[in-house]
Design a protein around this motif. Structure first.
Motif, PDB file in Angstrom:
ATOM      1  N   ARG A 255       0.806  -1.215   0.000  1.00 19.18           N
ATOM      2  CA  ARG A 255       0.000   0.000   0.000  1.00 19.18           C
ATOM      3  C   ARG A 255       0.844   1.273   0.000  1.00 19.18           C
ATOM      4  NH1 ARG A 255      -5.171   0.423   1.763  1.00 19.18           N
ATOM      5  NH2 ARG A 255      -4.831   2.528   0.953  1.00 19.18           N
ATOM      6  N   THR A 256       2.094   1.189   0.456  1.00 22.79           N
ATOM      7  CA  THR A 256       2.908   2.396   0.639  1.00 22.79           C
ATOM      8  C   THR A 256       4.181   2.410  -0.183  1.00 22.79           C
ATOM      9  OG1 THR A 256       4.131   1.427   2.506  1.00 22.79           O
ATOM     10  CG2 THR A 256       2.074   2.589   3.006  1.00 22.79           C
ATOM     11  N   ALA A 257       4.579   1.267  -0.766  1.00 22.14           N
ATOM     12  CA  ALA A 257       5.853   1.150  -1.472  1.00 22.14           C
ATOM     13  C   ALA A 257       7.025   1.525  -0.572  1.00 22.14           C
ATOM     14  CB  ALA A 257       5.853   2.007  -2.743  1.00 22.14           C
ATOM     15  N   GLY A 258       6.856   1.366   0.730  1.00 25.15           N
ATOM     16  CA  GLY A 258       7.940   1.642   1.663  1.00 25.15           C
ATOM     17  C   GLY A 258       8.130   3.106   1.995  1.00 25.15           C
ATOM     18  N   VAL A 259       7.179   3.975   1.612  1.00 26.86           N
ATOM     19  CA  VAL A 259       7.278   5.415   1.892  1.00 26.86           C
ATOM     20  C   VAL A 259       6.676   5.680   3.274  1.00 26.86           C
ATOM     21  CG1 VAL A 259       6.581   7.720   1.150  1.00 26.86           C
ATOM     22  CG2 VAL A 259       7.166   5.979  -0.551  1.00 26.86           C
ATOM     23  N   VAL A 260       7.480   6.201   4.197  1.00 23.01           N
ATOM     24  CA  VAL A 260       7.041   6.338   5.585  1.00 23.01           C
ATOM     25  C   VAL A 260       5.903   7.344   5.727  1.00 23.01           C
ATOM     26  CG1 VAL A 260       9.238   5.583   6.554  1.00 23.01           C
ATOM     27  CG2 VAL A 260       8.891   8.014   6.024  1.00 23.01           C
ATOM     28  N   GLY A 261       5.889   8.386   4.897  1.00 26.15           N
ATOM     29  CA  GLY A 261       4.817   9.368   4.981  1.00 26.15           C
ATOM     30  C   GLY A 261       3.468   8.780   4.622  1.00 26.15           C
ATOM     31  N   LEU A 262       3.431   7.924   3.613  1.00 27.74           N
ATOM     32  CA  LEU A 262       2.175   7.269   3.237  1.00 27.74           C
ATOM     33  C   LEU A 262       1.750   6.263   4.308  1.00 27.74           C
ATOM     34  CD1 LEU A 262       2.750   6.598  -0.575  1.00 27.74           C
ATOM     35  CD2 LEU A 262       1.578   8.525   0.527  1.00 27.74           C
ATOM     36  N   LEU A 263       2.710   5.563   4.888  1.00 22.16           N
ATOM     37  CA  LEU A 263       2.398   4.619   5.957  1.00 22.16           C
ATOM     38  C   LEU A 263       1.735   5.341   7.125  1.00 22.16           C
ATOM     39  CD1 LEU A 263       2.683   1.811   7.324  1.00 22.16           C
ATOM     40  CD2 LEU A 263       4.937   2.567   8.116  1.00 22.16           C
ATOM     41  N   GLU A 264       2.278   6.492   7.491  1.00 21.80           N
ATOM     42  CA  GLU A 264       1.713   7.259   8.605  1.00 21.80           C
ATOM     43  C   GLU A 264       0.276   7.682   8.315  1.00 21.80           C
ATOM     44  OE1 GLU A 264       2.463  11.694  10.368  1.00 21.80           O
ATOM     45  OE2 GLU A 264       4.224  10.390  10.178  1.00 21.80           O
ATOM     46  N   LYS A 265       0.015   8.122   7.081  1.00 21.13           N
ATOM     47  CA  LYS A 265      -1.337   8.558   6.729  1.00 21.13           C
ATOM     48  C   LYS A 265      -2.333   7.405   6.770  1.00 21.13           C
ATOM     49  CE  LYS A 265      -1.045  12.972   5.917  1.00 21.13           C
ATOM     50  NZ  LYS A 265      -1.885  13.952   6.650  1.00 21.13           N
ATOM     51  N   ILE A 266      -1.920   6.246   6.263  1.00 20.23           N
ATOM     52  CA  ILE A 266      -2.828   5.090   6.267  1.00 20.23           C
ATOM     53  C   ILE A 266      -3.152   4.660   7.689  1.00 20.23           C
ATOM     54  CG2 ILE A 266      -2.932   2.613   5.749  1.00 20.23           C
ATOM     55  CD1 ILE A 266      -1.620   3.173   3.102  1.00 20.23           C
TER      56      ILE A 266
ATOM     57  N   THR B 285      -7.260  -3.946  10.731  1.00 21.17           N
ATOM     58  CA  THR B 285      -7.215  -5.173   9.944  1.00 21.17           C
ATOM     59  C   THR B 285      -7.046  -4.798   8.478  1.00 21.17           C
ATOM     60  OG1 THR B 285      -9.605  -5.230   9.571  1.00 21.17           O
ATOM     61  CG2 THR B 285      -8.764  -6.309  11.581  1.00 21.17           C
ATOM     62  N   ILE B 286      -6.698  -5.778   7.671  1.00 23.98           N
ATOM     63  CA  ILE B 286      -6.551  -5.520   6.240  1.00 23.98           C
ATOM     64  C   ILE B 286      -7.896  -5.110   5.637  1.00 23.98           C
ATOM     65  CG2 ILE B 286      -6.036  -6.599   4.014  1.00 23.98           C
ATOM     66  CD1 ILE B 286      -3.870  -8.222   5.381  1.00 23.98           C
ATOM     67  N   ASP B 287      -8.966  -5.757   6.067  1.00 25.53           N
ATOM     68  CA  ASP B 287     -10.284  -5.401   5.528  1.00 25.53           C
ATOM     69  C   ASP B 287     -10.629  -3.952   5.865  1.00 25.53           C
ATOM     70  OD1 ASP B 287     -10.715  -7.853   4.386  1.00 25.53           O
ATOM     71  OD2 ASP B 287     -11.696  -8.689   6.160  1.00 25.53           O
ATOM     72  N   LEU B 288     -10.290  -3.510   7.065  1.00 22.46           N
ATOM     73  CA  LEU B 288     -10.578  -2.120   7.431  1.00 22.46           C
ATOM     74  C   LEU B 288      -9.709  -1.158   6.638  1.00 22.46           C
ATOM     75  CD1 LEU B 288     -11.381  -0.585  10.811  1.00 22.46           C
ATOM     76  CD2 LEU B 288      -9.382   0.297   9.631  1.00 22.46           C
ATOM     77  N   LEU B 289      -8.415  -1.471   6.498  1.00 19.62           N
ATOM     78  CA  LEU B 289      -7.513  -0.571   5.780  1.00 19.62           C
ATOM     79  C   LEU B 289      -7.833  -0.516   4.296  1.00 19.62           C
ATOM     80  CD1 LEU B 289      -4.087  -1.368   7.510  1.00 19.62           C
ATOM     81  CD2 LEU B 289      -5.628   0.564   7.910  1.00 19.62           C
ATOM     82  N   GLN B 290      -8.540  -1.525   3.780  1.00 14.32           N
ATOM     83  CA  GLN B 290      -8.968  -1.479   2.386  1.00 14.32           C
ATOM     84  C   GLN B 290      -9.944  -0.325   2.141  1.00 14.32           C
ATOM     85  OE1 GLN B 290      -6.764  -3.239   0.404  1.00 14.32           O
ATOM     86  NE2 GLN B 290      -8.526  -4.027  -0.708  1.00 14.32           N
ATOM     87  N   GLN B 291     -10.551   0.170   3.207  1.00 16.21           N
ATOM     88  CA  GLN B 291     -11.475   1.295   3.075  1.00 16.21           C
ATOM     89  C   GLN B 291     -10.747   2.633   3.026  1.00 16.21           C
ATOM     90  OE1 GLN B 291     -14.750   1.039   5.994  1.00 16.21           O
ATOM     91  NE2 GLN B 291     -14.050  -1.053   6.443  1.00 16.21           N
ATOM     92  N   VAL B 292      -9.434   2.629   3.269  1.00 15.63           N
ATOM     93  CA  VAL B 292      -8.647   3.862   3.301  1.00 15.63           C
ATOM     94  C   VAL B 292      -8.001   4.078   1.941  1.00 15.63           C
ATOM     95  CG1 VAL B 292      -6.708   5.060   4.367  1.00 15.63           C
ATOM     96  CG2 VAL B 292      -8.194   3.595   5.765  1.00 15.63           C
ATOM     97  N   ALA B 293      -8.373   5.136   1.270  1.00 20.34           N
ATOM     98  CA  ALA B 293      -7.780   5.485  -0.024  1.00 20.34           C
ATOM     99  C   ALA B 293      -7.120   6.858   0.094  1.00 20.34           C
ATOM    100  CB  ALA B 293      -8.835   5.496  -1.124  1.00 20.34           C
ATOM    101  N   LEU B 294      -5.848   6.932  -0.220  1.00 18.99           N
ATOM    102  CA  LEU B 294      -5.108   8.193  -0.130  1.00 18.99           C
ATOM    103  C   LEU B 294      -5.079   8.884  -1.487  1.00 18.99           C
ATOM    104  CD1 LEU B 294      -2.032   7.136   2.037  1.00 18.99           C
ATOM    105  CD2 LEU B 294      -4.218   8.080   2.788  1.00 18.99           C
ATOM    106  N   SER B 295      -4.941  10.205  -1.449  1.00 23.17           N
ATOM    107  CA  SER B 295      -4.826  10.995  -2.674  1.00 23.17           C
ATOM    108  C   SER B 295      -3.828  12.117  -2.430  1.00 23.17           C
ATOM    109  CB  SER B 295      -6.190  11.574  -3.079  1.00 23.17           C
ATOM    110  OG  SER B 295      -6.627  12.523  -2.120  1.00 23.17           O
ATOM    111  N   ALA B 296      -3.557  12.888  -3.487  1.00 24.32           N
ATOM    112  CA  ALA B 296      -2.590  13.976  -3.372  1.00 24.32           C
ATOM    113  C   ALA B 296      -3.030  15.026  -2.365  1.00 24.32           C
ATOM    114  CB  ALA B 296      -2.377  14.623  -4.742  1.00 24.32           C
ATOM    115  N   THR B 297      -4.337  15.149  -2.125  1.00 31.15           N
ATOM    116  CA  THR B 297      -4.816  16.146  -1.167  1.00 31.15           C
ATOM    117  C   THR B 297      -4.424  15.809   0.270  1.00 31.15           C
ATOM    118  OG1 THR B 297      -6.939  14.987  -1.027  1.00 31.15           O
ATOM    119  CG2 THR B 297      -6.775  16.774  -2.623  1.00 31.15           C
ATOM    120  N   ASP B 298      -4.002  14.572   0.507  1.00 37.65           N
ATOM    121  CA  ASP B 298      -3.562  14.197   1.849  1.00 37.65           C
ATOM    122  C   ASP B 298      -2.152  14.712   2.152  1.00 37.65           C
ATOM    123  OD1 ASP B 298      -5.828  12.533   2.766  1.00 37.65           O
ATOM    124  OD2 ASP B 298      -5.255  11.263   1.073  1.00 37.65           O
TER     125      ASP B 298
END
Length: 413
Positions: free
Chosen positions: A330-341, A358-371
């Motif tokens: 989900r993050t490609a190893g980028v710590v900033g994206l990991l923190e947001k998720i 859980t993985i099922d819960l995190l599947q509901q989290v979608a990040l975008s450039a506005t984050d």
């Protein structure tokens, strides 16, 4: 939650590190936030509705203020930055200081890594000199600023760049011409005993504009001063900042020819300058290919687990089962994206009362450039955000039809 339960997690005024007062306040308060205490579901239920709401808000603040975790990659950058600053600051020679270019993708923690490293240097430097400027003239009270932090303006010019630097010190430059601004910048760096000048977002300089080239010449000209330049940016090797330099095969440093006095570039002493040197250091993302890399990623997740404030036991919540591999995808190893998720996931887990990531819960989290609103997309600062891929559904096992009744057979004539 002793004392005032609200004041313990309410943020103070916004911190602007690009001015001296803001930088000092950030340095003094960067470790003062107290996360919410760990409560069990039973302890939470025993509280009044108002106490539970305050605790939920404190948890929100905790997940929005996850501590910056050191990584093997950030430690390498921090060590390089500290070494270059100390080499320059403790040198008794009048020669050119080696600069540092910190390269890396967006949301990888370059700025926080560099700021933490130089803040630690500043604290030690001020302690050695009794919190005063040892070179101050008698009778003067210039503020002491061992570190200056500025951000490169979008569509920068030498004038706007000088103004950004002078804004940090609070200097009055109204009505000054470019040559006067340049002289005032040099004098301010000396008067305020600045040993490290950080210019963030340096790759906003595109160098197809004459003004951008003049800004780069101005920056290189500053290397003749007793200050270590630290340039932070995304994609520095391909940005053109190094295009007229060469890499020394022995030292690994980038060497630049003397700055030429051309165009509008303010370089009155360019003819007598020596070669300028920058050390390029890369802040890489996490990888997930070897056992060592996987272990480093898992240890990072383990440290973050200790910062989660969910009512269920968080042990193994980020490190158990296939969760480490999922978070890496989900993050490609980028710590900033990991923190947001994680931040978004914790909010969902509290809202739906599952109190579990859980993985099922995190599947509901979608990040975008506005984050990531503080990153300029046009300068390549926005990281590539991996899309949320639907988890493959398990195919149902074929039903055993041995005992099925096919109904009455055909009549035999």
């Amino acid at each position: 939650m002793s004392g005032d339960p609200v004041a313990s997690f309410l943020p103070g005024p916004p911190v602007d590190r690009t001015v001296w007062e803001g930088w000092q306040r950030w340095c003094a308060t960067r470790r003062q936030f107290q996360p919410a205490p760990v409560l069990t579901a039973r302890q939470y239920a025993d509280r009044s509705p108002r106490q539970r709401r305050l605790y939920d808000l404190h948890r929100l603040a905790t997940h929005s203020s996850l501590p910056v975790q050191a990584t093997p990659m950030s430690d390498l950058v921090a060590d390089t930055v500290r070494a270059c600053i100390e080499d320059g600051a403790f040198s008794h020679k009048a020669g050119t200081r080696t600069g540092v270019m910190v390269n890396g993708g967006g949301a990888q923690g370059k700025t926080e890594t560099v700021c933490e490293a130089v803040a630690c240097f500043e604290e030690e430097w001020l302690a050695l000199h009794g919190q005063v400027n040892p070179d101050a003239m008698p009778g003067t009270r210039d503020l002491v600023a061992p570190v200056a932090y500025v951000r490169c303006p979008v569509k920068a010019t030498p004038i706007s760049t000088c103004q950004r630097i002078l804004d940090f010190y609070g200097e009055d430059y109204k009505g000054m011409r470019q040559e006067d601004l340049t002289r005032l910048v040099k004098r301010a760096i000396v008067d305020h005993a600045t040993k490290a000048l950080i210019i963030d977002d340096i790759t906003r300089l595109k160098l197809h504009r004459e003004a951008d080239q003049d800004v780069l010449d101005l920056i290189r000209d500053m290397m003749s001063m007793p200050v270590t330049l630290i340039l932070v940016g995304v994609g520095i090797p391909s940005s053109g900042l190094l295009r007229d330099g060469r890499r020394d095969p022995k030292s690994g440093q980038w060497i630049f020819p003397p700055v030429r006095d051309r165009g509008r570039s303010p370089n009155p002493h360019a003819a007598t300058q020596h070669e300028r040197r920058f050390e390029l250091v890369e802040l890489n993302t996490f990888s997930y290919d070897t056992p060592e890399q996987i272990n480093a990623w898992t240890e990072h997740l383990l440290a973050l687990e200790g910062s989660l404030r969910l009512l269920n036991d968080t042990s193994g919540m980020l490190t158990g089962g296939t969760m480490p591999e999922y978070l890496f995808r989900r993050t490609a190893g980028v710590v900033g994206l990991l923190e947001k998720i994680i931040q978004r996931g914790c909010r969902l887990a509290i809202a739906d009362r599952s109190e579990l990531l859980t993985i099922d819960l995190l599947q509901q989290v979608a990040l975008s450039a506005t984050d990531l609103p503080d990153l300029d997309a046009d300068s390549g600062e926005q990281p590539v955000i991996p899309p949320v891929k639907a988890r493959p559904r398990k195919k149902p096992k074929p039903r055993n039809t041995v005992f099925d009744d096919d109904g009455p057979g055909e009549a035999v004539g």
